[in-house]
Design a protein around this motif. Structure first.
Motif, mmCIF file in Angstrom:
data_model
loop_
_atom_site.group_PDB
_atom_site.id
_atom_site.type_symbol
_atom_site.label_atom_id
_atom_site.label_comp_id
_atom_site.label_asym_id
_atom_site.label_seq_id
_atom_site.Cartn_x
_atom_site.Cartn_y
_atom_site.Cartn_z
ATOM 1 N N PHE A 285 0.913 -1.235 -0.033
ATOM 2 C CA PHE A 285 0.044 -0.036 -0.116
ATOM 3 C C PHE A 285 1.084 1.012 -0.118
ATOM 4 N N LEU A 286 0.708 1.945 -1.068
ATOM 5 C CA LEU A 286 1.314 3.199 -1.309
ATOM 6 C C LEU A 286 0.953 4.468 -0.818
ATOM 7 N N ILE A 287 1.330 4.913 -0.220
ATOM 8 C CA ILE A 287 0.449 6.291 0.515
ATOM 9 C C ILE A 287 1.091 7.655 0.031
ATOM 10 N N ALA A 288 0.553 8.476 -0.981
ATOM 11 C CA ALA A 288 1.111 9.684 -1.565
ATOM 12 C C ALA A 288 0.465 10.694 -1.720
ATOM 13 N N PRO A 316 -4.334 11.602 -4.282
ATOM 14 C CA PRO A 316 -5.398 12.676 -4.239
ATOM 15 C C PRO A 316 -5.969 12.967 -5.538
ATOM 16 N N GLY A 317 -5.751 12.319 -6.715
ATOM 17 C CA GLY A 317 -6.290 12.494 -7.881
ATOM 18 C C GLY A 317 -5.785 11.704 -8.927
ATOM 19 N N PRO A 318 -6.344 11.350 -10.155
ATOM 20 C CA PRO A 318 -6.027 10.752 -11.212
ATOM 21 C C PRO A 318 -4.192 11.055 -11.461
ATOM 22 N N ASP A 319 -3.786 9.931 -11.746
ATOM 23 C CA ASP A 319 -2.257 10.080 -12.075
ATOM 24 C C ASP A 319 -1.881 8.828 -13.099
ATOM 25 N N ILE A 326 0.139 -0.088 -11.605
ATOM 26 C CA ILE A 326 0.170 -0.882 -10.119
ATOM 27 C C ILE A 326 -1.439 -1.385 -10.471
ATOM 28 N N ALA A 327 -1.894 -2.042 -9.322
ATOM 29 C CA ALA A 327 -3.088 -2.952 -9.504
ATOM 30 C C ALA A 327 -4.266 -1.781 -9.404
ATOM 31 N N HIS A 328 -4.411 -0.826 -8.487
ATOM 32 C CA HIS A 328 -5.253 -0.209 -8.282
ATOM 33 C C HIS A 328 -4.911 1.141 -7.767
ATOM 34 N N SER A 329 -5.409 2.509 -7.982
ATOM 35 C CA SER A 329 -5.251 3.526 -7.086
ATOM 36 C C SER A 329 -6.529 3.745 -6.520
ATOM 37 N N TRP A 330 -6.604 4.116 -5.414
ATOM 38 C CA TRP A 330 -7.793 4.731 -4.841
ATOM 39 C C TRP A 330 -7.664 6.126 -4.348
ATOM 40 N N ARG A 331 -8.672 6.873 -4.783
ATOM 41 C CA ARG A 331 -8.749 8.199 -4.888
ATOM 42 C C ARG A 331 -9.569 8.802 -3.387
#
Ligand code: GLN
Length: 373
Positions: A285-288, A316-319, A326-331
């Motif tokens: 889990f990558l927290i950025a 915090p937004g689409p990137d 990566i598998a998923h980004s959670w906004r």
């Protein structure tokens, strides 16, 4: 001969076991659910209830001419201090040091003096290492406050003042840790205001962050459940975050260790790159949340893709550059970087909860392949 049986019993008093169907652990996992979904409301309640106390303590800090703030704790309480540091430094303009309580008491307290404020955090109110850090501070003539969920406890009554965390901890600690972080920030804001600093933006941010936390809990619940089911076979879970966001990583790793009960590791984001940290299939889990974290987060996505890791980023937004690797980004909602640990901790609590439930459903204890006996 010494009786080590009694000594060991005290050291292992927390009753959960590593078997896949341990009832004590499972019961406490169940009790975590409502507590973790309600963290924003509890943060708001705590700050409102302690407003007067924060003002009183802030006046004592300013009268004393405090130059340096040390915040001590163990486990989640230490992580709460790490999560509050940036906000309290911004609010007060003072040096703030989050410290592991035992280490500070024994190895780092010698330079404390009458212009030092030491805040000891203990949810139960009498954690020996935290009390030792507060006693060490007292011996150096520091101003000493306690923060605790337990009214009438040692850390609240035996020193120069205290703040009560109005949170529940029948499940594994979630809302008590984020409410503690928020309360430290609220105290920092009161101190900063008395010092004549501009704390308006932070104060406004703190007043709305609770609503964001509970919205994130609702919004991320399904994604956390789905992803937890997919990684239920993992034997380690990794978390990475820079600066104050390391607090969210550390809460996440602690909850996996407590609820699941497998190994989990939190890394400062930069440290991920100083080893081959992630092996094939390892969940990360990558927290950025902020611009400061972004380039190292992209580096992490690149390495993770190359290693074949299973990575979810909280962004915090689409990137596109990160999202595509990566598998998923959670906004996550837009939030001040100094308050981001409060918001970004919540989905990681949800992950740990659903991961534990997914492993109970498969009767997976530690190690994963052993069945309960
Ligand atoms: N997460 C921690 O800081 C430790 C919590 C403590 N072991 C408890 O059972 O509540």
């Amino acid at each position: 001969m010494s009786d080590y049986t009694a000594r060991l019993k005290a050291l292992t008093a927390e009753p959960s076991k590593d078997t896949g169907d341990d009832a004590a652990r499972r019961g406490r996992v169940g009790r975590t659910r409502d507590e973790m979904m309600d963290q924003g409301r509890v943060l708001d309640t705590t700050i409102a209830a302690e407003r007067e106390a924060c003002s009183t303590l802030a006046r004592a800090v300013v009268e004393r001419g405090v130059k340096r703030i040390v915040i001590t704790g163990c486990g989640d309480s230490w992580f709460a201090a790490i999560g509050a540091r940036l906000a309290v430094e911004r609010a007060t303009g003072l040096v703030v040091e989050p410290a592991q309580a035992f280490d500070w008491a024994h190895f780092a307290s010698s330079t404390a003096d009458a212009s030092t404020l030491v805040i000891g955090i203990s949810s139960g109110g009498s954690t020996p290492a935290v009390v030792a850090s507060m006693q060490a501070a007292k011996a150096q003539e520091a101003l000493v406050f306690g923060v605790s969920n337990t009214t009438g406890s040692t850390v609240l009554t035996d020193f120069d003042g205290g703040l009560v965390v109005h949170a529940q901890r029948r499940g594994w600690p979630t809302q008590s840790s984020t409410a503690t972080t928020g309360l430290l920030i609220a105290l920092g804001i009161e101190i900063g205001a008395l010092l004549g600093r501009d704390v308006d933006a932070l104060r406004k941010g703190l007043s709305t962050v609770g609503a964001s936390m509970d919205a994130v809990a609702r919004d991320c619940d399904d994604a956390a459940r789905d992803w937890a089911a997919q990684i239920a076979d993992a034997s380690i879970v990794l978390f990475a975050g820079a600066g104050p966001h390391f607090a969210a990583a550390a809460f996440g790793a602690a909850k996996v260790r407590e609820l699941s009960p497998i190994h989990a590791m939190a890394m400062p984001l930069e440290e991920y790159h100083h080893y081959r940290s992630q092996k094939r299939d390892d969940p990360l889990f990558l927290i950025a949340p902020d611009a400061a974290s972004r380039e190292r987060a992209l580096d992490t996505a690149l390495v993770s893709e190359d290693a074949g890791g299973r990575t979810v980023a909280l962004l915090p937004g689409p990137d596109d550059e990160i999202d595509s690797r990566i598998a998923h980004s959670w906004r996550m909602p837009q939030v001040d970087d100094a308050l981001a640990p409060l918001v970004y901790s919540v989905p990681l609590h949800l992950v740990a909860y659903h991961f534990a439930e997914a492993r109970f459903a498969r009767n997976l204890g530690y190690p994963g392949h052993l069945q309960a006996t």
